[in-house]
Design an enzyme around this catalytic site. Structure first.
Site, PDB file in Angstrom:
ATOM      1  CB  THR A 129      -5.223   1.065   6.002  1.00 25.25           C
ATOM      2  OG1 THR A 129      -4.410   0.865   4.843  1.00 25.25           O
ATOM      3  CG2 THR A 129      -4.767   0.117   7.095  1.00 25.25           C
ATOM      4  CB  CYS A 158      -1.342  -7.025  -9.244  1.00 26.32           C
ATOM      5  SG  CYS A 158      -1.604  -7.259 -11.019  1.00 26.32           S
ATOM      6  NE  ARG A 208      -3.780  -7.333  -3.722  1.00 27.48           N
ATOM      7  CZ  ARG A 208      -5.013  -7.676  -4.104  1.00 27.48           C
ATOM      8  NH1 ARG A 208      -5.448  -7.332  -5.310  1.00 27.48           N
ATOM      9  NH2 ARG A 208      -5.796  -8.358  -3.307  1.00 27.48           N
ATOM     10  CB  SER A 267      -0.896   0.009   1.238  1.00 32.19           C
ATOM     11  OG  SER A 267      -1.685   1.180   1.293  1.00 32.19           O
ATOM     12  CB  CYS A 294       1.554 -14.331 -10.741  1.00 36.34           C
ATOM     13  SG  CYS A 294      -0.020 -13.601 -10.246  1.00 36.34           S
TER      14      CYS A 294
END
Length: 611
Positions: free
Chosen positions: A405, A583, A369, A124, A580
């Site tokens: 969050t 995401c 992500r 994040s 990978c």
């Protein structure tokens, strides 16, 4: 850095044997009041040694039971099963155990996590608003939470190709902190374990378990040791059924099980929700020159290098220890199939106002992500028979704040309080929906509801409408704007656009994908069935390539998808699943929704530590 022992992480066969031993031992002693289970003691991890786990004996709560069958999967039962050790899942687990301690109850709580360790898949920005944490763990400062860089400045720029134009900052970050969310989640995991929560990293929840009445009764983990061709390898181990009286899904954005539940029970229709909209966030953490470092400085930008029809922007946050997190976010409803979000990010770093911070620095970590951007309009009904969806799996991101969050954590806490009432006081799980609507989450997202859809009209109209909403109407506009097309439907045919020529990476500020992938620590067992599945294997060559010019080769930030010539010199899609980053962009953006993202073997994927 504290790292969590994974049942499957370093020695999967050995650790799965420990779990099986645990289930069989306790199964045999169910009739005895002295039934026992194994709990883990956590040891620091050194690159010179493997993770160590010590097995000790502790009593099994009366509410937990085990079953084993030589032909079927082993099963273990808890009162509450949480899928995903992120902010929402861990907040739910902590709140449940707090309520148990406060009210003298005894509920068994298990958290399963697909990452090799807690925090390994967490990425994040992150400018953290501590509102939910203040409610959950008021003494977090005294308990040495990794939250120690308060925001010191808050800037907002509009970028042209060579200039940065300062705008009033709408983010109001006073009182917030620049953090690493993966580190905060590790800390929350430790707090959860102190309260008696059992956390199992390395478990990939691959299916939902139902009873005869279509009620969710837990999850199943995928089998280990399956080869690409479907045969069983020497280290084959059956998955485990983890059953719960209540199951809480906290998988994060576009959770694979959550999406199945939303579809099965028609939760979008039940909640009157629109489709979800998404963006792809790509991030690097750099260590920069100490003289350029400004702890707590926060910068956001709009504009270049994106065109005015594409919503997105950047962030640059000064963390502690001369580190900065820099990232680029592109809404996945972009129209041009030739756009490459990864290359847009690399290009962005060369802007004169940005490169000044990076020159002389080094990249520490890379990741990507997707994130929810649908907001208030896209929240599904979050309750299903036997459980609830929490956090970003439901979609509580506040787009104008660029924060989710705190809302994810609060949703987990609310779900935990209702779950406790269901299991101890006869409440109905539908009370979670009511609790959400009466909480500050709902108030916050309602006020922010028109910001993101305003940009459906383009950058300049979007700035005007969102500015009006933010500074004058403050969420009191009588109308609620609707989102446009679903992200996958927004992609135009290639013939309507010209290819975009991106500059070659210089290896100093910009990098090729293999170099960045190495910094993500991503890793998968190569000899396993592909977890990226094509619903129709013909579509890549018959539709995506000729109509859309192979967009999957560009929207993926890990070069999972590429077209290579076969022996007849015909281009065929090759899927490099080992690259990978989890995401989920492919699951969202593929024009025909032909790619299904499923979980790989537990423990696979990125290994984030400072993201």
């Amino acid at each position: 850095m504290l790292k969590f022992c994974s049942i499957f992480s370093k020695s999967k066969s050995k650790n799965l044997f420990l779990l099986r031993s645990r289930t069989k031992s306790t199964s045999r002693s169910q009739s005895s009041p002295a039934a026992y289970t194994f709990s883990r003691r956590i040891f620091p991890y050194s690159k010179h040694s493997s993770l160590l786990a010590r097995v000790s004996i502790s009593r099994v709560p009366p509410s937990r039971s085990f079953a084993t069958d030589s032909e079927a999967r082993d099963s273990i039962e808890y009162d509450v099963v949480v899928v995903g050790a992120g902010p929402a899942g861990l907040s739910a687990a902590i709140r449940l155990k707090q309520l148990c301690h406060q009210k003298g109850a005894d509920l068994s709580v298990c958290v399963v996590e697909k990452g090799a360790e807690v925090g390994a898949h967490i990425i994040s920005g992150n400018v953290f608003e501590p509102r939910a944490l203040d409610e959950l763990l008021p003494q977090w400062k005294q308990e040495e939470a990794p939250i120690n860089t308060p925001v010191s400045s808050d800037k907002f720029w509009f970028l042209t190709k060579n200039r940065a134009i300062s705008l009033p900052s709408p983010f109001h970050n006073k009182g917030n902190y620049v953090i690493s969310l993966s580190q905060l989640v590790r800390w929350l995991g430790a707090k959860a374990e102190e309260l008696g929560v059992e956390i199992y990293p390395g478990f990939a929840a691959s299916e939902i378990l139902y009873d005869a009445n279509n009620k969710v009764i837990g999850i199943g983990t995928n089998d280990m040791g399956i080869a690409k061709d479907g045969s069983k390898k020497e280290n084959f181990q059956r998955g485990v059924e983890v059953k719960g009286r209540i199951t809480l899904l906290a998988e994060g954005c576009r959770g694979s099980l959550s999406e199945k539940i939303i579809g099965r029970y028609n939760l979008r229709e039940k909640g009157g929700a629109e489709h979800q909209t998404y963006a792809l966030g790509i991030k690097e953490v750099w260590e920069i020159d100490e003289r350029k470092h400004q702890p707590g400085a926060v910068l956001h930008t709009l504009g270049w290098p994106l065109d005015h029809k594409t919503y997105g922007g950047s962030f640059l946050y000064h963390m502690k220890d001369n580190q900065i997190s820099i990232g680029f976010v592109v809404a996945l409803n972009y129209q041009n199939p030739f756009m490459n979000p990864y290359e847009e990010f690399q290009k962005f770093k060369h802007h004169p106002a940005i490169r000044q911070y990076l020159e002389g620095g080094t990249v520490i970590q890379y990741g990507a992500r997707t994130l929810n951007e649908g907001g208030f309009q896209s929240i599904p009904y979050p309750v299903f028979p036997g459980g609830a969806i929490i956090g970003c799996s439901a979609g509580f991101l506040n787009v104008p704040k660029i924060k989710g969050t705190h809302t994810a954590m609060k949703s987990g806490m609310l779900a935990a309080e209702v779950t406790f009432g269901v299991l101890n006081e006869g409440l109905d799980m539908d009370m979670y929906w009511k609790a959400l609507r009466n909480s500050w989450i709902w108030d916050e997202l309602y006020k922010a509801r028109n910001y993101r859809p305003a940009f459906e009209y383009g950058l300049i109209p979007g700035l005007a409408l969102s500015g009006l909403e933010h500074y004058l109407l403050r969420g009191k506009h009588p109308f609620t704007l609707k989102h446009g097309k679903a992200d996958h439907e927004a992609t135009n045919a290639a013939q309507l656009h010209s290819p975009i020529q991106y500059p070659k990476a210089d290896g100093v500020l910009s990098f090729d994908v293999p170099t960045s992938l190495h910094r993500s620590n991503t890793n998968h067992e190569h000899d396993q069935p592909p977890h990226l599945r094509l619903r129709d294997p013909k579509i890549p060559e018959t539709v995506n390539l000729p109509v859309y010019a192979a967009p999957e080769s560009r929207y993926c930030p890990a070069r999972v998808y590429e077209y290579v010539a076969d022996e007849h010199n015909q281009l065929k899609l090759q899927i490099n699943a080992q690259n990978c980053l989890h995401c989920k962009a492919c699951d969202i953006k593929d024009p025909k929704q032909n790619i299904e993202w499923t979980v790989p073997e537990g423990g696979g994927g990125p290994g984030y530590s400072v993201m």
